[in-house]
Design a protein around this motif. Sequence first.
Motif, short mmCIF file in Angstrom:
data_model
loop_
_atom_site.label_atom_id
_atom_site.label_comp_id
_atom_site.label_asym_id
_atom_site.label_seq_id
_atom_site.Cartn_x
_atom_site.Cartn_y
_atom_site.Cartn_z
N LEU A 293 0.73 -1.17 0.23
CA LEU A 293 -0.03 -0.07 0.22
C LEU A 293 0.87 1.33 0.27
CD1 LEU A 293 -2.76 -0.99 2.58
CD2 LEU A 293 -3.01 -0.80 0.09
N GLY A 294 2.15 1.15 0.17
CA GLY A 294 3.12 2.41 0.43
C GLY A 294 2.86 3.17 1.59
N ALA A 295 2.26 2.60 2.66
CA ALA A 295 1.89 3.21 3.73
C ALA A 295 3.09 3.49 4.75
CB ALA A 295 0.61 2.57 4.63
N ASN A 296 3.15 4.48 5.45
CA ASN A 296 4.11 4.79 6.29
C ASN A 296 3.87 4.00 7.68
OD1 ASN A 296 6.23 5.85 7.75
ND2 ASN A 296 5.02 7.55 8.34
N ILE A 297 4.80 3.34 8.22
CA ILE A 297 4.68 2.54 9.62
C ILE A 297 5.02 3.75 10.53
CG2 ILE A 297 5.00 0.65 11.13
CD1 ILE A 297 5.66 -0.85 8.60
N THR A 298 3.90 4.21 11.29
CA THR A 298 4.05 5.16 12.40
C THR A 298 4.43 4.40 13.55
OG1 THR A 298 1.85 5.09 13.13
CG2 THR A 298 2.20 7.02 11.47
N GLU A 299 4.89 4.98 14.66
CA GLU A 299 5.15 4.42 15.74
C GLU A 299 4.07 3.74 16.41
OE1 GLU A 299 7.75 6.63 18.72
OE2 GLU A 299 6.94 5.21 20.36
N ASP A 300 2.79 4.27 16.27
CA ASP A 300 1.47 3.70 16.93
C ASP A 300 1.21 2.50 16.34
OD1 ASP A 300 1.29 5.49 19.03
OD2 ASP A 300 -0.20 6.75 18.31
N ILE A 301 1.39 2.54 14.76
CA ILE A 301 0.79 1.43 13.95
C ILE A 301 2.02 0.32 14.44
CG2 ILE A 301 1.04 0.48 11.63
CD1 ILE A 301 0.26 3.37 10.70
N ALA A 302 3.12 0.58 14.47
CA ALA A 302 4.31 -0.48 14.87
C ALA A 302 4.06 -1.05 16.20
CB ALA A 302 5.57 0.16 14.79
N ILE A 303 3.59 -0.30 17.12
CA ILE A 303 3.05 -0.65 18.46
C ILE A 303 2.10 -1.91 18.41
CG2 ILE A 303 1.93 -0.19 20.73
CD1 ILE A 303 3.94 2.40 20.63
N CYS A 304 1.13 -1.69 17.40
CA CYS A 304 -0.07 -2.37 17.46
C CYS A 304 0.34 -3.79 16.70
CB CYS A 304 -1.23 -1.81 16.52
SG CYS A 304 -1.95 -0.46 17.66
N LEU A 305 1.27 -3.56 15.67
CA LEU A 305 1.44 -4.78 14.83
C LEU A 305 2.56 -5.59 15.55
CD1 LEU A 305 2.46 -3.18 11.32
CD2 LEU A 305 0.46 -4.52 12.07
N TYR A 306 3.37 -5.03 16.49
CA TYR A 306 4.46 -6.04 17.28
C TYR A 306 3.94 -6.53 18.66
CZ TYR A 306 8.57 -6.81 19.82
OH TYR A 306 9.63 -7.52 20.53
N THR A 307 2.56 -5.84 18.98
CA THR A 307 2.02 -6.59 19.92
C THR A 307 1.17 -7.83 19.26
OG1 THR A 307 1.39 -4.52 21.13
CG2 THR A 307 -0.12 -6.53 21.58
N GLY A 308 0.89 -7.88 18.17
CA GLY A 308 0.15 -8.91 17.43
C GLY A 308 1.13 -10.07 17.19
N LEU A 309 2.30 -9.72 16.94
CA LEU A 309 3.35 -10.50 16.42
C LEU A 309 3.83 -11.32 17.74
CD1 LEU A 309 6.10 -8.98 13.95
CD2 LEU A 309 4.57 -10.74 13.60
N ALA A 310 4.12 -10.46 18.79
CA ALA A 310 4.73 -10.89 20.08
C ALA A 310 3.58 -11.93 20.68
CB ALA A 310 4.92 -9.70 20.95
N THR A 311 2.35 -11.60 20.86
CA THR A 311 1.30 -12.30 21.51
C THR A 311 1.26 -13.72 20.83
OG1 THR A 311 -0.48 -11.05 20.67
CG2 THR A 311 0.29 -10.34 22.75
#
Length: 336
Positions: free
Chosen positions: A140-158
Amino acid sequence: MKITLDEVAKKISDAEKILVTAHINPDGDAIGSTLAMLQILRTMNKKVFAYIDDKLPKNFVTLPFAEEIQRPQENEKISADLLIILDTAPDRIGKVLEITDAPILNIDHHITNKNEENFLYVEATAAATCEIIFHLTKILGANITEDIAICLYTGLATDTGFFNYSNTKPATFRAAAELVECGVKPNLIAENVEKRTAREVQVTSAALQTAKLFYDGKVVGMFIDENLAKKTDTTEGLIDLIRVIDSVDVAFLLTCKGEKICRVSMRSKTVDVSKIAQKLGGGGHVRAAGCTLEKSFDDAKNILIRAIGEFMVETKKISPAEFEEDKETLLADFEN
Ligand code: 5GP
Ligand code: MN
């Protein structure tokens, strides 16, 4: 109809008003992927609404934008161009399915998702739906902001047990590394996910007392009955305390969720527990699966233990004699 990730990106680009949802009994991946998607779509100037038809566990309500996740109201109707269903097939989104007639775009990593009547992107090698969303941001060419990264990392980690489970692949670490470069602090995510009240730690000890071994120690179960369930908001992590037992292949957690509603979580070292969950009306992954049994606690317990035993006989993980013996042993009394 199965579609590619490029086609997923195209469907998203073509839509203006989008609803995003995920499964009931939401976990870190369901909530993380919903919140990441909400933010990504907003950076693309889409009109986006997030719904989950359940209470969010308290460890995830502090995730960025979690307050925007709504529960559908009685008879609520919303017109939209697209309903994006994350981390599940449409059968586990509760009333969200009724609030819109929008075409469904289903993005998931569960091998048991066979929802081909809708647009379906399912990638069973992805450790989490958040890993798929991470790749989607690139297309999508979307920029991964810190807030987006926090959400994605939480899903990966859990979903990977903090990068310990067999679904953890090089691609998972690469995605995680990039998310850390985007500003995620892994220690803060872990702290947030693992946080418990003093009372909940106390419940952990009571829960451990309920643990029993079955089938010569190859199966272990923990039982959160109505009484114990009242004392805790989360059962997250409990199953991990018993799956480590050396003799154990299958671990399960049975939790009372209400009158004749019992939740089952299963984990395994070699057995395909998704097959057992499917037989009981649920689904999941080879090493982590679950289902809901609309039975009394005692009936659910018996049905589950038999179903696990029968499947393990079928797949030669236990002998018919071990199955027939049908003995349960408290951890303290087990000798091997
Ligand atoms: P958990 O034990 O963490 O609740 O679930 C383990 C895995 O099985 C998760 O990936 C979850 O989405 C899946 N799962 C749990 N319960 C169900 C269910 O009732 N139906 C389906 N299809 N999948 C489930
Ligand atoms: Mn998931």
